[in-house]
Scaffold this active site. Structure first.
Site, PDB file in Angstrom:
ATOM      1  N   GLU A 285       1.305 -20.496 -71.205  1.00 16.99           N
ATOM      2  CA  GLU A 285       1.112 -19.055 -71.377  1.00 16.99           C
ATOM      3  C   GLU A 285      -0.264 -18.743 -71.968  1.00 16.99           C
ATOM      4  OE1 GLU A 285       5.026 -16.539 -71.956  1.00 16.99           O
ATOM      5  OE2 GLU A 285       3.989 -16.684 -73.859  1.00 16.99           O
ATOM      6  N   HIS A 306      12.118 -43.584 -63.807  1.00 21.78           N
ATOM      7  CA  HIS A 306      13.010 -43.854 -62.673  1.00 21.78           C
ATOM      8  C   HIS A 306      13.105 -42.660 -61.732  1.00 21.78           C
ATOM      9  CE1 HIS A 306      14.500 -47.686 -64.403  1.00 21.78           C
ATOM     10  NE2 HIS A 306      14.038 -47.104 -65.487  1.00 21.78           N
ATOM     11  N   LYS A 420       8.654  -8.719 -64.392  1.00 21.77           N
ATOM     12  CA  LYS A 420       9.430  -7.670 -65.077  1.00 21.77           C
ATOM     13  C   LYS A 420       9.354  -6.366 -64.299  1.00 21.77           C
ATOM     14  CE  LYS A 420       8.739  -9.400 -69.755  1.00 21.77           C
ATOM     15  NZ  LYS A 420       8.039  -9.192 -71.017  1.00 21.77           N
TER      16      LYS A 420
END
Ligand code: PA5
Length: 444
Positions: A285, A306, A420
């Site tokens: 961010e 793995h 948003k």
């Protein structure tokens, strides 16, 4: 120093003069921070927070934590992003990822409001049935959709269960004066804690945002602040020869400029998993803007050897790794002789698992660097509250310096608004009608 940067594995990738060639740029970044005249300079409260934090508020946090420990089986912590990750990371790292399952004297702690999943919320409600519950609602703005939705639902739960007394069990961490949540809390009589104006969400773990839930889990928050203060003092000198935090910031920028556009934070302790998430938010961010930034990713080894090991060893050469080497584990086990030797592992008899884990780490670093993936190592003797506080401050400062080195504002997050706006438009929020039409066209 609780965190030391080891750069010996970096030699084939970055030459010494390249690092010292960054000294002037680092000095400029350091000056921007110290003189508070860089981008985002309204959000530098974290810089001296370990020394200047509000001691009276700190005592209230400790008192509230004791009260919650006394009267609650469960603490539900509602928050998202910077109002969520630090507390959970600390609790998992300093107690255990199995904290809620292990025997203990402190309440179970569940984290809600960090998604819009109705399943996740219903499951937490179910876990609260028949238990004594307290809530810690954390939101700086007070208007973030995910925690606000969870708070609506848990407020109803608390009111049904406790009636008028619910207010004694709801603790709100929010902005000091502005914002609807503070006003609402004062009206309802909830105890409130402050997120300082000049501390942004992802830099807020050392405020009440992180400290209250962490203290409820029984972790020594004074030691955390001591560790952070120690880091603040150690990491204040602008000299790449001695400041490991600045060296780390400079080196990741050098690697980024060479096309290593993904940093993998690597740990060999599963308890570090949520700390990885906290680091990803901090750097992602802060740095990912203006079409720049190193993409922060993470793995836990040997588990992910793995699954992701193949790519790191041999895939596109766009990665570098920062390995967090916690030298002494909290617990250890010794391998015993097995007469059947069915697995062929008797050569490990008498060895401690921490030793085997260390050899896995050394072998992996050597293999990955030979494969063309640069490795930096952050050495930590032992993970405890002091080291956690130190590490948090180390990463926060490295992130700020690193952001200034790439010419961005490390303290804003304008890109977060995109989803948003669309979500509100699609949900028909008043004021978003035009946007809704445009989006519906695109979704046809
Ligand atoms: O770092 C940030 O600013 C964000 O991640 C916020 O912490 C997050 O969006 C939650 O915001 P708020 O605390 O206002 O609910």
């Amino acid at each position: 120093m609780a965190v030391k940067l080891q750069t010996k594995y970096l030699e084939p990738f970055v030459r010494e003069h390249e690092l010292f060639g960054m000294q002037h740029e680092v000095e400029a970044a350091h000056k921007l921070l110290e003189e508070k005249n860089g981008l985002g300079n309204d959000y530098l409260g974290w810089l001296y927070l370990p020394r200047d934090y509000d001691k009276e508020e700190f005592a209230r946090i400790q008192a509230a934590a004791k009260q919650i420990q006394k009267d609650s089986d469960v603490l539900v912590v509602i928050g998202i992003g910077g109002s969520y990750l630090g507390a959970r990371a600390a609790i998992e790292l300093l107690t255990s990822p199995m904290y809620n399952l292990l025997p203990k004297q402190t309440p179970n702690i569940y984290f809600a409001g960090n998604s819009i999943s109705p399943t996740a919320l219903q499951e937490i409600l179910q876990l609260c049935e028949g238990k004594d519950v307290s809530l810690n609602v954390i939101s700086k703005s007070g208007t973030t959709t995910e925690p606000a939705l969870a708070f609506r639902i848990f407020r109803e739960f608390m009111q049904k269960k406790y009636g008028e007394d619910a207010k004694k069990r709801i603790y709100v961490t929010t902005d000091k004066a502005r914002g609807t949540l503070k006003k609402f809390s004062d009206e309802q009589g909830y105890q409130t804690f402050v997120i300082p104006d000049d501390v942004g969400g992802r830099y807020s773990v050392l405020t009440a945002v992180g400290l209250l839930p962490i203290a409820v889990a029984g972790v020594d928050i004074e030691q955390i602040m001591q560790g952070a203060q120690n880091a603040m003092e150690n990491l204040s000198v602008c000299d790449l020869g001695i400041n490991d935090c600045y060296r780390y910031a400079a080196l990741r920028n050098i690697l980024g400029r060479k096309g290593k556009s993904i940093e993998l934070l690597v740990s060999y302790e599963p308890a570090f998993t949520l700390m990885n998430e906290w680091y990803k938010q901090l750097f992602g961010e802060s740095e990912g803007k203006d079409h720049k930034g190193i993409f922060p990713a993470s793995v836990v080894f040997s588990t992910d050897l793995h699954s992701m090991g193949q790519f790191i060893q041999d895939g596109s050469r766009i990665l570098f790794e920062t390995v967090v080497d916690i030298k002494r584990p909290k617990r250890d086990l010794t391998v015993k002789e097995d007469p059947s030797n069915v697995d062929g592992l008797n050569f490990l008899t008498g060895m401690q698992m921490s030793y085997i884990n260390q050899k896995a780490m050394q072998g992996t670093i050597l293999a990955h660097t030979e494969g063309g993936t640069p490795n930096l190592v952050l050495e930590i003797e032992e993970m405890n509250p002091f080291a956690f506080g130190y590490l948090v401050y180390f990463f926060e400062k490295a992130c700020a310096i690193s952001g200034y080195l790439s010419g961005i504002n490390p303290f804003d997050q304008p890109g977060v608004e995109g989803y948003k706006t669309n979500m509100f438009a699609l949900l028909g929020k008043p004021g978003y009608e035009d946007k809704q039409q445009q989006l519906l066209e695109k979704l046809k």
